[in-house]
Design a protein around this motif. Structure first.
Motif, short mmCIF file in Angstrom:
data_model
loop_
_atom_site.label_atom_id
_atom_site.label_comp_id
_atom_site.label_asym_id
_atom_site.label_seq_id
_atom_site.Cartn_x
_atom_site.Cartn_y
_atom_site.Cartn_z
N MET A 141 -2.08 29.82 -6.24
CA MET A 141 -3.35 29.91 -6.95
C MET A 141 -3.10 30.28 -8.40
SD MET A 141 -4.70 33.58 -5.49
CE MET A 141 -4.31 33.10 -3.81
N ALA A 142 -4.08 30.01 -9.24
CA ALA A 142 -3.97 30.34 -10.66
C ALA A 142 -4.28 31.81 -10.88
CB ALA A 142 -4.93 29.47 -11.46
N ALA A 143 -3.71 32.35 -11.93
CA ALA A 143 -4.04 33.71 -12.33
C ALA A 143 -5.47 33.74 -12.86
CB ALA A 143 -3.07 34.20 -13.40
N GLN A 144 -6.14 34.88 -12.65
CA GLN A 144 -7.51 35.07 -13.12
C GLN A 144 -7.65 36.41 -13.82
OE1 GLN A 144 -9.33 34.30 -9.03
NE2 GLN A 144 -10.92 33.42 -10.35
N SER A 145 -8.68 36.54 -14.61
CA SER A 145 -9.02 37.83 -15.19
C SER A 145 -9.65 38.71 -14.12
CB SER A 145 -10.01 37.65 -16.34
OG SER A 145 -11.28 37.26 -15.84
N MET A 146 -9.65 40.00 -14.35
CA MET A 146 -10.24 40.90 -13.38
C MET A 146 -11.74 40.64 -13.22
SD MET A 146 -8.05 42.69 -11.81
CE MET A 146 -9.24 43.78 -11.04
N ASP A 147 -12.42 40.35 -14.30
CA ASP A 147 -13.86 40.07 -14.20
C ASP A 147 -14.11 38.87 -13.29
OD1 ASP A 147 -14.55 42.16 -15.83
OD2 ASP A 147 -14.81 40.94 -17.64
N ASP A 148 -13.29 37.83 -13.43
CA ASP A 148 -13.47 36.64 -12.60
C ASP A 148 -13.13 36.92 -11.14
OD1 ASP A 148 -14.34 35.15 -14.74
OD2 ASP A 148 -12.38 34.22 -15.13
N ILE A 149 -12.11 37.72 -10.91
CA ILE A 149 -11.72 38.05 -9.54
C ILE A 149 -12.85 38.81 -8.83
CG2 ILE A 149 -10.15 39.47 -8.15
CD1 ILE A 149 -7.99 38.83 -10.34
N VAL A 150 -13.39 39.80 -9.51
CA VAL A 150 -14.47 40.58 -8.90
C VAL A 150 -15.71 39.73 -8.70
CG1 VAL A 150 -16.02 42.54 -9.28
CG2 VAL A 150 -13.58 42.77 -9.76
N ALA A 151 -16.02 38.87 -9.64
CA ALA A 151 -17.16 37.98 -9.48
C ALA A 151 -16.97 37.05 -8.28
CB ALA A 151 -17.37 37.16 -10.75
N ASP A 152 -15.74 36.56 -8.10
CA ASP A 152 -15.42 35.72 -6.94
C ASP A 152 -15.65 36.46 -5.63
OD1 ASP A 152 -14.84 33.12 -7.57
OD2 ASP A 152 -12.67 33.33 -7.47
N LEU A 153 -15.16 37.69 -5.58
CA LEU A 153 -15.33 38.49 -4.37
C LEU A 153 -16.82 38.69 -4.05
CD1 LEU A 153 -12.59 41.22 -4.97
CD2 LEU A 153 -12.60 39.55 -3.10
N LYS A 154 -17.58 39.06 -5.05
CA LYS A 154 -19.00 39.31 -4.84
C LYS A 154 -19.73 38.05 -4.39
CE LYS A 154 -19.48 43.26 -7.98
NZ LYS A 154 -20.10 43.78 -9.23
N SER A 155 -19.35 36.90 -4.95
CA SER A 155 -20.02 35.66 -4.59
C SER A 155 -19.75 35.26 -3.14
CB SER A 155 -19.57 34.53 -5.53
OG SER A 155 -18.24 34.14 -5.27
N HIS A 156 -18.69 35.85 -2.54
CA HIS A 156 -18.38 35.60 -1.14
C HIS A 156 -18.72 36.80 -0.25
CE1 HIS A 156 -16.11 32.33 -3.04
NE2 HIS A 156 -16.14 31.73 -1.86
N GLU A 157 -19.56 37.68 -0.77
CA GLU A 157 -20.10 38.82 -0.01
C GLU A 157 -19.06 39.88 0.34
OE1 GLU A 157 -22.18 37.02 3.29
OE2 GLU A 157 -23.99 36.81 2.07
N VAL A 158 -17.93 39.89 -0.37
CA VAL A 158 -16.97 40.98 -0.19
C VAL A 158 -17.45 42.16 -1.04
CG1 VAL A 158 -14.58 41.72 -0.48
CG2 VAL A 158 -15.09 39.36 0.22
N VAL A 159 -17.72 43.27 -0.38
CA VAL A 159 -18.29 44.43 -1.09
C VAL A 159 -17.25 45.51 -1.38
CG1 VAL A 159 -20.61 44.05 -0.19
CG2 VAL A 159 -19.03 45.49 1.11
N LYS A 160 -16.15 45.51 -0.61
CA LYS A 160 -15.06 46.45 -0.84
C LYS A 160 -13.74 45.76 -0.52
CE LYS A 160 -17.52 50.28 -1.64
NZ LYS A 160 -17.49 51.00 -2.94
#
Length: 280
Positions: free
Chosen positions: A37-56
């Motif tokens: 996978m490609a490297a991402q910024s922390m903001d993008d990683i957290v946004a990705d998690l939230k968009s898939h309903e990962v809360v923790k």
């Protein structure tokens, strides 16, 4: 329902480079063509998690400096948690060969820096999980009232590692000797599947994540056991970035868990271990 990922590491460039160049995992990385996978910024990683309903997401540190010369990555875990305390829960990596200095480091990480658990890698420490060197750390975890993750698995292409060091039968001794200690066995104790199922079933304080081995040979037994005898013991974990968390979520959506068991695996069991509230 929200999701708790019990084994996650952000796919920043620094993290991906660190894994790929490590003295422990470079051979494995070459074998599986990591990173995928490609490297991402922390903001993008957290946004990705939230968009898939990962809360923790639990981020585990690793310290095997004595055996492999690799500097502890606990500071990076602290940095991730400090940036996104609502998303990430940090566990401090422990090197048992550091003795009292290691114990002091664990206390500082938990009591002063806010990490919520400990993590060990017996095959990287080159000792069994019930070795006496670990026992002061288990006792300290009980005193601090924090869980510990024991990383298992076949240690593919890890130089000098012995797979037997992480067999579940040795974790059984630890569970007996420290009944107050919440133990999470990461990577399912694979390939000792039946042994792992029984260690989790017979010990109230043992939990297990199946990360990376949900579809491995004979893994059907994990699913059968999760739907029956250890439904309160299995935790969802992606092992991101070795497995893209989006791929892991798709896998769990397809596995034949009952609705009730799926809810336990994806959130409820982990919430119990971490002392988080039940879903509303």
């Amino acid at each position: 329902m929200g999701i708790i990922d019990f084994r996650f590491r952000p796919n920043t460039k620094e993290t991906l480079d660190g894994i790929g160049n490590s003295p422990m995992f470079s051979g494995l990385c070459d074998l599986i063509n990591f990173p995928t996978m490609a490297a991402q910024s922390m903001d993008d990683i957290v946004a990705d998690l939230k968009s898939h309903e990962v809360v923790k997401a639990v981020i585990t540190g690793r310290d095997c400096e004595t055996t492999y010369g690799a500097q502890s990555n606990n500071q990076s875990v602290l940095d991730f948690v400090d940036q996104y305390p609502d998303m990430f829960i940090g566990f401090a990596g422990v090197d048992p060969h550091k003795g009292m200095n290691g114990l002091r480091d664990l206390c500082t990480a938990v009591e002063k820096k806010g990490l919520k658990g400990a993590a060990i890698d017996p095959y990287l420490a080159k000792i069994y999980s019930n070795d006496a060197k670990y026992y002061p750390f288990y006792a300290k975890c009980c005193e601090l009232d924090i869980p510990i993750i024991i990383t298992t698995g076949p240690a593919t292409l890890v130089p000098g590692a012995v797979m037997d060091h992480v067999a579940p039968r040795y974790i059984d001794f630890v569970a007996r000797d420290f009944p107050e200690l919440k133990i999470i066995v990461s990577h399912g104790g694979y390939p000792w599947i039946s042994e792992m199922i029984n260690v989790a079933q017979r010990n109230e304080n043992v939990y297990v994540d199946l990360s990376e081995y949900e579809r491995s040979p004979l893994s059907e037994a994990y699913i059968q056991a999760a739907n029956t005898m250890i439904s309160d013991k299995v935790l969802y974990a992606s092992a991101h970035p070795f497995v893209d968390f989006k791929t892991a979520l798709k896998t769990y959506a397809e596995l034949p868990f009952t609705i009730e068991v799926r809810e336990k695996i994806m959130y409820n069991n982990a919430a119990k271990v971490l002392g988080l509230p039940a879903p509303q």
